[in-house]
Design a protein around this motif. Sequence first.
Motif, PDB file in Angstrom:
ATOM      1  N   TYR A  44      -8.129   5.019   4.085  1.00  0.00           N
ATOM      2  CA  TYR A  44      -7.358   4.852   3.061  1.00  0.00           C
ATOM      3  C   TYR A  44      -6.485   3.518   2.815  1.00  0.00           C
ATOM      4  O   TYR A  44      -6.443   2.890   1.740  1.00  0.00           O
ATOM      5  CB  TYR A  44      -6.361   6.033   2.880  1.00  0.00           C
ATOM      6  CG  TYR A  44      -5.718   6.115   1.644  1.00  0.00           C
ATOM      7  CD1 TYR A  44      -6.154   6.970   0.298  1.00  0.00           C
ATOM      8  CD2 TYR A  44      -4.539   5.572   1.258  1.00  0.00           C
ATOM      9  CE1 TYR A  44      -5.587   7.184  -0.629  1.00  0.00           C
ATOM     10  CE2 TYR A  44      -3.820   5.994   0.135  1.00  0.00           C
ATOM     11  CZ  TYR A  44      -4.423   6.411  -0.988  1.00  0.00           C
ATOM     12  OH  TYR A  44      -3.980   6.657  -1.954  1.00  0.00           O
ATOM     13  N   LEU A  45      -5.849   3.336   4.202  1.00  0.00           N
ATOM     14  CA  LEU A  45      -5.020   1.952   3.868  1.00  0.00           C
ATOM     15  C   LEU A  45      -5.959   0.772   3.538  1.00  0.00           C
ATOM     16  O   LEU A  45      -5.534  -0.132   3.034  1.00  0.00           O
ATOM     17  CB  LEU A  45      -4.291   1.796   5.459  1.00  0.00           C
ATOM     18  CG  LEU A  45      -3.584   0.600   5.506  1.00  0.00           C
ATOM     19  CD1 LEU A  45      -2.476   0.272   4.558  1.00  0.00           C
ATOM     20  CD2 LEU A  45      -3.223   0.600   6.804  1.00  0.00           C
ATOM     21  N   VAL A  46      -7.049   0.617   4.142  1.00  0.00           N
ATOM     22  CA  VAL A  46      -7.792  -0.438   4.044  1.00  0.00           C
ATOM     23  C   VAL A  46      -8.417  -0.590   2.653  1.00  0.00           C
ATOM     24  O   VAL A  46      -8.290  -1.582   1.958  1.00  0.00           O
ATOM     25  CB  VAL A  46      -9.132  -0.416   4.849  1.00  0.00           C
ATOM     26  CG1 VAL A  46     -10.016  -1.717   4.499  1.00  0.00           C
ATOM     27  CG2 VAL A  46      -8.681  -0.762   6.526  1.00  0.00           C
ATOM     28  N   HIS A  47      -8.693   0.533   2.113  1.00  0.00           N
ATOM     29  CA  HIS A  47      -9.180   0.807   0.822  1.00  0.00           C
ATOM     30  C   HIS A  47      -7.713   0.258  -0.170  1.00  0.00           C
ATOM     31  O   HIS A  47      -8.250  -0.610  -1.140  1.00  0.00           O
ATOM     32  CB  HIS A  47      -9.429   1.902   0.260  1.00  0.00           C
ATOM     33  CG  HIS A  47     -10.216   2.059  -1.105  1.00  0.00           C
ATOM     34  ND1 HIS A  47      -9.452   2.612  -2.125  1.00  0.00           N
ATOM     35  CD2 HIS A  47     -11.515   1.728  -1.699  1.00  0.00           C
ATOM     36  CE1 HIS A  47     -10.304   2.363  -3.131  1.00  0.00           C
ATOM     37  NE2 HIS A  47     -11.418   1.801  -2.869  1.00  0.00           N
ATOM     38  N   TYR A  48      -6.775   0.818  -0.013  1.00  0.00           N
ATOM     39  CA  TYR A  48      -5.479   0.520  -0.636  1.00  0.00           C
ATOM     40  C   TYR A  48      -5.362  -1.185  -0.767  1.00  0.00           C
ATOM     41  O   TYR A  48      -4.975  -1.821  -1.568  1.00  0.00           O
ATOM     42  CB  TYR A  48      -4.399   1.228  -0.416  1.00  0.00           C
ATOM     43  CG  TYR A  48      -3.281   0.972  -1.150  1.00  0.00           C
ATOM     44  CD1 TYR A  48      -3.252   1.400  -2.434  1.00  0.00           C
ATOM     45  CD2 TYR A  48      -2.028   0.186  -0.732  1.00  0.00           C
ATOM     46  CE1 TYR A  48      -2.120   1.353  -3.195  1.00  0.00           C
ATOM     47  CE2 TYR A  48      -0.982  -0.054  -1.580  1.00  0.00           C
ATOM     48  CZ  TYR A  48      -1.066   0.352  -2.895  1.00  0.00           C
ATOM     49  OH  TYR A  48       0.219   0.252  -3.940  1.00  0.00           O
ATOM     50  N   ARG A  49      -5.245  -1.455   0.648  1.00  0.00           N
ATOM     51  CA  ARG A  49      -4.990  -3.304   0.860  1.00  0.00           C
ATOM     52  C   ARG A  49      -6.092  -3.989  -0.105  1.00  0.00           C
ATOM     53  O   ARG A  49      -5.693  -4.963  -0.604  1.00  0.00           O
ATOM     54  CB  ARG A  49      -5.206  -3.534   2.248  1.00  0.00           C
ATOM     55  CG  ARG A  49      -4.297  -2.930   3.128  1.00  0.00           C
ATOM     56  CD  ARG A  49      -4.475  -3.468   4.585  1.00  0.00           C
ATOM     57  NE  ARG A  49      -3.033  -3.183   5.427  1.00  0.00           N
ATOM     58  CZ  ARG A  49      -3.235  -2.883   6.517  1.00  0.00           C
ATOM     59  NH1 ARG A  49      -4.224  -3.061   7.275  1.00  0.00           N
ATOM     60  NH2 ARG A  49      -2.008  -2.768   7.238  1.00  0.00           N
ATOM     61  N   SER A  50      -7.349  -3.563  -0.147  1.00  0.00           N
ATOM     62  CA  SER A  50      -8.430  -4.362  -1.015  1.00  0.00           C
ATOM     63  C   SER A  50      -8.135  -4.162  -2.328  1.00  0.00           C
ATOM     64  O   SER A  50      -8.129  -5.299  -3.024  1.00  0.00           O
ATOM     65  CB  SER A  50      -9.845  -3.405  -0.541  1.00  0.00           C
ATOM     66  OG  SER A  50     -10.084  -3.809   0.879  1.00  0.00           O
ATOM     67  N   GLU A  51      -7.784  -2.912  -2.837  1.00  0.00           N
ATOM     68  CA  GLU A  51      -7.240  -2.827  -4.217  1.00  0.00           C
ATOM     69  C   GLU A  51      -6.252  -3.903  -4.618  1.00  0.00           C
ATOM     70  O   GLU A  51      -6.043  -4.563  -5.610  1.00  0.00           O
ATOM     71  CB  GLU A  51      -6.992  -1.424  -4.490  1.00  0.00           C
ATOM     72  CG  GLU A  51      -8.043  -0.459  -4.469  1.00  0.00           C
ATOM     73  CD  GLU A  51      -7.476   1.055  -4.838  1.00  0.00           C
ATOM     74  OE1 GLU A  51      -6.180   1.242  -4.474  1.00  0.00           O
ATOM     75  OE2 GLU A  51      -8.215   1.841  -5.281  1.00  0.00           O
ATOM     76  N   GLN A  52      -5.194  -3.956  -3.702  1.00  0.00           N
ATOM     77  CA  GLN A  52      -3.930  -4.972  -3.951  1.00  0.00           C
ATOM     78  C   GLN A  52      -4.361  -6.312  -4.022  1.00  0.00           C
ATOM     79  O   GLN A  52      -4.154  -7.167  -4.867  1.00  0.00           O
ATOM     80  CB  GLN A  52      -3.053  -4.453  -2.837  1.00  0.00           C
ATOM     81  CG  GLN A  52      -2.300  -3.009  -2.971  1.00  0.00           C
ATOM     82  CD  GLN A  52      -2.022  -2.556  -4.543  1.00  0.00           C
ATOM     83  OE1 GLN A  52      -1.075  -3.474  -4.962  1.00  0.00           O
ATOM     84  NE2 GLN A  52      -2.465  -1.544  -5.065  1.00  0.00           N
TER      85      GLN A  52
END
Length: 100
Positions: A44-52
């Motif tokens: 979840y964190l990695v996906h959120y970082r990618s979105e940002q």
Amino acid sequence: MLKCIYEHYGDKLTLKDIADAACISESEVLHCFSEAPGTTPVAYLVHYRSEQAADLLLHTDRSITEIAVLCGFFDISYFIRTFRRFYGTSPSRYRREHRQ
């Protein structure tokens, strides 16, 4: 737990950090994430970082390396591989093709 991720995604965030923010055990964090949103906290964190990162690519002139670090990716090669996995293209190409 999500608030912790949203507020600290650019930091070196660990499972323990997320657990401590919610005052629960690491195993309980894993259990909660498996229920909703149905993934691991790290995924979840990695996906959120990618979105940002994608948002910063489109709305700032910061360098790709700077964006990677701001979003918690301290290894540029890992950032590029991860970004490509989510967006199907490199960060530089994404910026060129999607910027208005």
